[in-house]
Design a protein around this motif. Structure first.
Motif, PDB file in Angstrom:
ATOM      1  N   LYS A 176      -6.439   5.683  -5.369  1.00  0.00           N
ATOM      2  CA  LYS A 176      -7.328   4.540  -5.620  1.00  0.00           C
ATOM      3  C   LYS A 176      -8.520   4.887  -6.511  1.00  0.00           C
ATOM      4  O   LYS A 176      -9.136   4.013  -7.088  1.00  0.00           O
ATOM      5  CB  LYS A 176      -7.801   3.942  -4.301  1.00  0.00           C
ATOM      6  CG  LYS A 176      -8.539   4.908  -3.411  1.00  0.00           C
ATOM      7  CD  LYS A 176      -8.831   4.310  -2.069  1.00  0.00           C
ATOM      8  CE  LYS A 176      -9.389   5.390  -1.163  1.00  0.00           C
ATOM      9  NZ  LYS A 176      -9.335   5.034   0.217  1.00  0.00           N
ATOM     10  N   ARG A 207      -4.354   6.107   3.456  1.00  0.00           N
ATOM     11  CA  ARG A 207      -3.977   5.177   2.392  1.00  0.00           C
ATOM     12  C   ARG A 207      -4.377   5.769   1.041  1.00  0.00           C
ATOM     13  O   ARG A 207      -5.525   6.119   0.824  1.00  0.00           O
ATOM     14  CB  ARG A 207      -4.623   3.817   2.586  1.00  0.00           C
ATOM     15  CG  ARG A 207      -4.078   2.807   1.587  1.00  0.00           C
ATOM     16  CD  ARG A 207      -4.537   1.435   1.874  1.00  0.00           C
ATOM     17  NE  ARG A 207      -5.985   1.391   1.647  1.00  0.00           N
ATOM     18  CZ  ARG A 207      -6.713   0.328   1.801  1.00  0.00           C
ATOM     19  NH1 ARG A 207      -6.192  -0.779   2.232  1.00  0.00           N
ATOM     20  NH2 ARG A 207      -7.996   0.369   1.574  1.00  0.00           N
ATOM     21  N   SER A 256      -3.573   0.862  -3.213  1.00  0.00           N
ATOM     22  CA  SER A 256      -3.143  -0.499  -2.936  1.00  0.00           C
ATOM     23  C   SER A 256      -2.573  -1.053  -4.237  1.00  0.00           C
ATOM     24  O   SER A 256      -3.281  -1.172  -5.232  1.00  0.00           O
ATOM     25  CB  SER A 256      -4.323  -1.339  -2.458  1.00  0.00           C
ATOM     26  OG  SER A 256      -3.904  -2.634  -2.139  1.00  0.00           O
ATOM     27  N   ASP A 271       0.835  -1.197   0.000  1.00  0.00           N
ATOM     28  CA  ASP A 271       0.000   0.000   0.000  1.00  0.00           C
ATOM     29  C   ASP A 271       0.869   1.247   0.000  1.00  0.00           C
ATOM     30  O   ASP A 271       1.991   1.243   0.512  1.00  0.00           O
ATOM     31  CB  ASP A 271      -0.901   0.038   1.236  1.00  0.00           C
ATOM     32  CG  ASP A 271      -1.939  -1.066   1.238  1.00  0.00           C
ATOM     33  OD1 ASP A 271      -2.486  -1.357   0.166  1.00  0.00           O
ATOM     34  OD2 ASP A 271      -2.206  -1.625   2.310  1.00  0.00           O
TER      35      ASP A 271
END
Length: 65
Positions: free
Chosen positions: A36, A13, A16, A5
């Protein structure tokens, strides 16, 4: 199983890059600088975290555009 990640400097985050089984050995993953949702992220310092069952490593990286 391996998970890779990318995190922003504040701990959120971003993306990924890998999540699943990998054979033992060397592998290469390229991050295109997108989150993402597919939006480009700003230049700056990010962290990547590699996790497996018995191993975790976090390293700093610099994204330049």
């Amino acid at each position: 199983d391996v998970r890779l990640d990318v995190y922003a400097i504040l701990g959120r985050r971003i993306a990924s890059l890998a999540d699943g089984p990998f054979a033992a050995g060397n592998h290469r993953v390229i991050w295109d600088g997108r989150d993402k949702d597919g939006a480009e992220v700003a230049s700056g310092i990010y962290f990547y975290r590699l996790e497996s069952d018995k191993f975790t490593k976090t390293r700093k990286m610099l994204l330049l555009k």
